[in-house]
Design a protein around this motif. Structure first.
Motif, PDB file in Angstrom:
ATOM      1  N   ARG A 282      20.645   0.756 -18.754  1.00 51.17           N
ATOM      2  CA  ARG A 282      21.702  -0.211 -18.461  1.00 51.17           C
ATOM      3  C   ARG A 282      22.274   0.011 -17.067  1.00 51.17           C
ATOM      4  NH1 ARG A 282      22.848  -3.218 -22.953  1.00 51.17           N
ATOM      5  NH2 ARG A 282      22.136  -2.288 -24.872  1.00 51.17           N
ATOM      6  N   SER A 283      22.263   1.230 -16.558  1.00 48.60           N
ATOM      7  CA  SER A 283      22.649   1.524 -15.177  1.00 48.60           C
ATOM      8  C   SER A 283      21.381   1.896 -14.433  1.00 48.60           C
ATOM      9  CB  SER A 283      23.645   2.682 -15.120  1.00 48.60           C
ATOM     10  OG  SER A 283      24.827   2.321 -15.757  1.00 48.60           O
ATOM     11  N   LEU A 284      20.752   0.922 -13.816  1.00 39.97           N
ATOM     12  CA  LEU A 284      19.459   1.099 -13.189  1.00 39.97           C
ATOM     13  C   LEU A 284      19.586   1.822 -11.855  1.00 39.97           C
ATOM     14  CD1 LEU A 284      16.436   0.311 -13.208  1.00 39.97           C
ATOM     15  CD2 LEU A 284      17.096  -1.725 -11.959  1.00 39.97           C
ATOM     16  N   ALA A 285      18.773   2.841 -11.649  1.00 38.72           N
ATOM     17  CA  ALA A 285      18.685   3.525 -10.362  1.00 38.72           C
ATOM     18  C   ALA A 285      17.217   3.617 -10.010  1.00 38.72           C
ATOM     19  CB  ALA A 285      19.295   4.920 -10.448  1.00 38.72           C
ATOM     20  N   SER A 286      16.872   3.402  -8.758  1.00 37.52           N
ATOM     21  CA  SER A 286      15.468   3.474  -8.388  1.00 37.52           C
ATOM     22  C   SER A 286      15.312   4.079  -7.009  1.00 37.52           C
ATOM     23  CB  SER A 286      14.832   2.082  -8.422  1.00 37.52           C
ATOM     24  OG  SER A 286      15.381   1.276  -7.411  1.00 37.52           O
ATOM     25  N   CYS A 287      14.122   4.583  -6.759  1.00 41.96           N
ATOM     26  CA  CYS A 287      13.807   5.172  -5.467  1.00 41.96           C
ATOM     27  C   CYS A 287      12.334   4.941  -5.209  1.00 41.96           C
ATOM     28  CB  CYS A 287      14.113   6.666  -5.484  1.00 41.96           C
ATOM     29  SG  CYS A 287      13.702   7.487  -3.945  1.00 41.96           S
ATOM     30  N   SER A 288      11.966   4.638  -3.971  1.00 38.93           N
ATOM     31  CA  SER A 288      10.556   4.487  -3.643  1.00 38.93           C
ATOM     32  C   SER A 288      10.292   5.062  -2.268  1.00 38.93           C
ATOM     33  CB  SER A 288      10.140   3.016  -3.697  1.00 38.93           C
ATOM     34  OG  SER A 288      10.819   2.282  -2.709  1.00 38.93           O
ATOM     35  N   ILE A 289       9.068   5.524  -2.074  1.00 38.68           N
ATOM     36  CA  ILE A 289       8.644   6.073  -0.791  1.00 38.68           C
ATOM     37  C   ILE A 289       7.341   5.388  -0.425  1.00 38.68           C
ATOM     38  CG2 ILE A 289       7.910   8.139   0.444  1.00 38.68           C
ATOM     39  CD1 ILE A 289       9.669   9.738  -1.499  1.00 38.68           C
TER      40      ILE A 289
ATOM     41  N   THR B 280      13.663   3.627 -20.761  1.00 37.94           N
ATOM     42  CA  THR B 280      12.235   3.600 -20.484  1.00 37.94           C
ATOM     43  C   THR B 280      12.030   4.245 -19.125  1.00 37.94           C
ATOM     44  OG1 THR B 280      11.877   1.565 -21.736  1.00 37.94           O
ATOM     45  CG2 THR B 280      10.217   2.124 -20.092  1.00 37.94           C
ATOM     46  N   LEU B 281      11.070   5.157 -19.015  1.00 38.54           N
ATOM     47  CA  LEU B 281      10.735   5.773 -17.734  1.00 38.54           C
ATOM     48  C   LEU B 281       9.332   5.347 -17.342  1.00 38.54           C
ATOM     49  CD1 LEU B 281      12.067   9.420 -18.216  1.00 38.54           C
ATOM     50  CD2 LEU B 281      13.159   7.521 -17.014  1.00 38.54           C
ATOM     51  N   GLY B 282       9.139   5.090 -16.045  1.00 32.43           N
ATOM     52  CA  GLY B 282       7.830   4.654 -15.600  1.00 32.43           C
ATOM     53  C   GLY B 282       7.539   5.062 -14.173  1.00 32.43           C
ATOM     54  N   VAL B 283       6.261   5.046 -13.825  1.00 34.68           N
ATOM     55  CA  VAL B 283       5.806   5.309 -12.466  1.00 34.68           C
ATOM     56  C   VAL B 283       4.784   4.238 -12.101  1.00 34.68           C
ATOM     57  CG1 VAL B 283       6.194   7.805 -12.559  1.00 34.68           C
ATOM     58  CG2 VAL B 283       3.983   6.876 -13.232  1.00 34.68           C
ATOM     59  N   ALA B 284       4.679   3.946 -10.810  1.00 36.10           N
ATOM     60  CA  ALA B 284       3.688   2.980 -10.333  1.00 36.10           C
ATOM     61  C   ALA B 284       3.194   3.423  -8.965  1.00 36.10           C
ATOM     62  CB  ALA B 284       4.296   1.585 -10.245  1.00 36.10           C
ATOM     63  N   ASN B 285       1.941   3.105  -8.676  1.00 38.31           N
ATOM     64  CA  ASN B 285       1.345   3.419  -7.387  1.00 38.31           C
ATOM     65  C   ASN B 285       0.630   2.169  -6.874  1.00 38.31           C
ATOM     66  OD1 ASN B 285       0.623   5.566  -5.390  1.00 38.31           O
ATOM     67  ND2 ASN B 285      -1.420   4.854  -5.920  1.00 38.31           N
TER      68      ASN B 285
ATOM     69  N   GLU C 233      -2.963  -5.616   9.468  1.00 40.50           N
ATOM     70  CA  GLU C 233      -4.110  -4.762   9.781  1.00 40.50           C
ATOM     71  C   GLU C 233      -3.681  -3.407  10.328  1.00 40.50           C
ATOM     72  OE1 GLU C 233      -6.800  -7.043  12.223  1.00 40.50           O
ATOM     73  OE2 GLU C 233      -7.323  -8.334  10.554  1.00 40.50           O
ATOM     74  N   THR C 234      -2.718  -2.773   9.643  1.00 36.76           N
ATOM     75  CA  THR C 234      -2.200  -1.479  10.081  1.00 36.76           C
ATOM     76  C   THR C 234      -2.930  -0.305   9.441  1.00 36.76           C
ATOM     77  OG1 THR C 234      -0.490  -1.600   8.369  1.00 36.76           O
ATOM     78  CG2 THR C 234       0.107  -2.364  10.588  1.00 36.76           C
ATOM     79  N   GLY C 235      -4.003  -0.550   8.709  1.00 39.52           N
ATOM     80  CA  GLY C 235      -4.753   0.527   8.070  1.00 39.52           C
ATOM     81  C   GLY C 235      -4.355   0.686   6.615  1.00 39.52           C
ATOM     82  N   ASP C 236      -4.925   1.716   5.975  1.00 32.08           N
ATOM     83  CA  ASP C 236      -4.645   1.898   4.557  1.00 32.08           C
ATOM     84  C   ASP C 236      -3.211   2.386   4.354  1.00 32.08           C
ATOM     85  OD1 ASP C 236      -5.000   4.521   5.455  1.00 32.08           O
ATOM     86  OD2 ASP C 236      -5.927   5.163   3.587  1.00 32.08           O
ATOM     87  N   ALA C 237      -2.683   2.105   3.160  1.00 31.15           N
ATOM     88  CA  ALA C 237      -1.298   2.467   2.847  1.00 31.15           C
ATOM     89  C   ALA C 237      -1.185   2.752   1.359  1.00 31.15           C
ATOM     90  CB  ALA C 237      -0.350   1.338   3.232  1.00 31.15           C
ATOM     91  N   THR C 238      -0.295   3.666   1.016  1.00 31.09           N
ATOM     92  CA  THR C 238      -0.004   3.988  -0.377  1.00 31.09           C
ATOM     93  C   THR C 238       1.500   3.974  -0.565  1.00 31.09           C
ATOM     94  OG1 THR C 238      -1.952   5.395  -0.526  1.00 31.09           O
ATOM     95  CG2 THR C 238      -0.257   5.722  -2.194  1.00 31.09           C
ATOM     96  N   ARG C 239       1.949   3.381  -1.661  1.00 36.02           N
ATOM     97  CA  ARG C 239       3.365   3.365  -2.011  1.00 36.02           C
ATOM     98  C   ARG C 239       3.479   3.765  -3.465  1.00 36.02           C
ATOM     99  NH1 ARG C 239       6.567  -0.030  -4.957  1.00 36.02           N
ATOM    100  NH2 ARG C 239       8.763   0.072  -4.494  1.00 36.02           N
ATOM    101  N   SER C 240       4.318   4.728  -3.758  1.00 35.53           N
ATOM    102  CA  SER C 240       4.555   5.160  -5.127  1.00 35.53           C
ATOM    103  C   SER C 240       6.028   5.000  -5.446  1.00 35.53           C
ATOM    104  CB  SER C 240       4.151   6.629  -5.309  1.00 35.53           C
ATOM    105  OG  SER C 240       2.778   6.788  -5.062  1.00 35.53           O
ATOM    106  N   SER C 241       6.327   4.714  -6.707  1.00 37.06           N
ATOM    107  CA  SER C 241       7.722   4.585  -7.107  1.00 37.06           C
ATOM    108  C   SER C 241       7.885   5.036  -8.543  1.00 37.06           C
ATOM    109  CB  SER C 241       8.206   3.140  -6.946  1.00 37.06           C
ATOM    110  OG  SER C 241       7.531   2.291  -7.844  1.00 37.06           O
ATOM    111  N   SER C 242       9.089   5.425  -8.863  1.00 30.59           N
ATOM    112  CA  SER C 242       9.443   5.727 -10.243  1.00 30.59           C
ATOM    113  C   SER C 242      10.790   5.088 -10.493  1.00 30.59           C
ATOM    114  CB  SER C 242       9.501   7.235 -10.483  1.00 30.59           C
ATOM    115  OG  SER C 242      10.494   7.814  -9.671  1.00 30.59           O
ATOM    116  N   ARG C 243      10.987   4.634 -11.714  1.00 27.93           N
ATOM    117  CA  ARG C 243      12.230   3.935 -12.007  1.00 27.93           C
ATOM    118  C   ARG C 243      12.568   4.086 -13.482  1.00 27.93           C
ATOM    119  NH1 ARG C 243      12.459  -2.357 -11.004  1.00 27.93           N
ATOM    120  NH2 ARG C 243      11.201  -1.644  -9.297  1.00 27.93           N
ATOM    121  N   PRO C 244      13.779   4.533 -13.769  1.00 24.96           N
ATOM    122  CA  PRO C 244      14.208   4.490 -15.168  1.00 24.96           C
ATOM    123  C   PRO C 244      14.661   3.080 -15.507  1.00 24.96           C
ATOM    124  CG  PRO C 244      15.924   5.452 -13.819  1.00 24.96           C
ATOM    125  CD  PRO C 244      14.748   5.184 -12.911  1.00 24.96           C
ATOM    126  N   ASN C 245      14.468   2.669 -16.718  1.00 23.63           N
ATOM    127  CA  ASN C 245      14.927   1.374 -17.196  1.00 23.63           C
ATOM    128  C   ASN C 245      16.093   1.648 -18.139  1.00 23.63           C
ATOM    129  OD1 ASN C 245      15.368  -1.092 -18.350  1.00 23.63           O
ATOM    130  ND2 ASN C 245      13.356  -1.262 -19.289  1.00 23.63           N
TER     131      ASN C 245
END
Length: 187
Positions: A154-161, A126-131, A140-152
């Motif tokens: 048996r060998s899970l690997a993920s990365c986020s920025i 399964t492949l997915g993205v989230a924001n 109170e550091t101001g607005d922020a955005t975080r995006s990530s993608s992750r394959p689902n």
């Protein structure tokens, strides 16, 4: 965590989950100063709608005046998780709170809007993205955005920025977690 019901499921479902972990890590940062955490979650689903509450102990250190900066986190969330032509969507509001937190310079509590989508190719992939977007992030550091993608797989690997505060995190492990779980709460 209970997954959201699909269209046609017109039953109310309640679920509860507890978790004990050696370190509560959220977006690559220890929330317990690398100490243990006890966590609980309660979910309610009806059709494609869901809502819940999640809590954990945290340890942000001391204030220098004998006060703990924060010792508990309680998060509230609600959303909708429809599917369309095999694509699962997740749109949710999340409110992170730190009751009794000592922070004279700002407010730790903040709101995030989550949007995500995933597609299941087969039982093993399964492949997915989230924001995640916040108009006023933690402290109170101001607005922020975080995006990530992750394959689902048996060998899970993920990365986020993440932006503001700027950080990047990645991990490799084993698991079958979906990138668009209903609550978006930390595992």
């Amino acid at each position: 965590m209970a997954l959201p019901a699909q269209a046609g499921d017109n039953e109310i479902a309640l679920s509860a989950t507890t978790n004990f972990t050696t370190d509560y890590v959220f977006r690559g940062i220890s929330q317990t100063r690398e100490g243990p955490a006890a966590q609980a979650e309660f979910d309610l689903t009806y059709g494609i709608f869901y809502a819940g509450i999640w809590g954990s102990n945290v340890d942000f250190g001391g204030s220098g005046f004998g006060d703990d900066i924060a010792s508990i986190e309680i998060d509230y969330y609600a959303g909708i998780a429809p599917t369309w032509q095999g694509i699962s969507f997740d749109i949710a509001g999340l409110y992170y709170t730190y009751p009794g937190a000592y922070d004279p310079a700002g407010n730790f509590d903040y709101f995030e809007l989550k949007t995500g989508a995933s597609y299941t190719f087969n039982e093993a992939l399964t492949l997915g993205v989230a924001n995640y977007w916040s108009p006023e992030f933690f402290g109170e550091t101001g607005d922020a955005t975080r995006s990530s993608s992750r394959p689902n797989t048996r060998s899970l690997a993920s990365c986020s920025i993440s932006s503001r505060p700027a950080s990047a995190a990645g991990s490799v492990g084993s698991g079958r977690n979906s990138p668009t779980t209903p609550s978006g709460m930390p595992a």
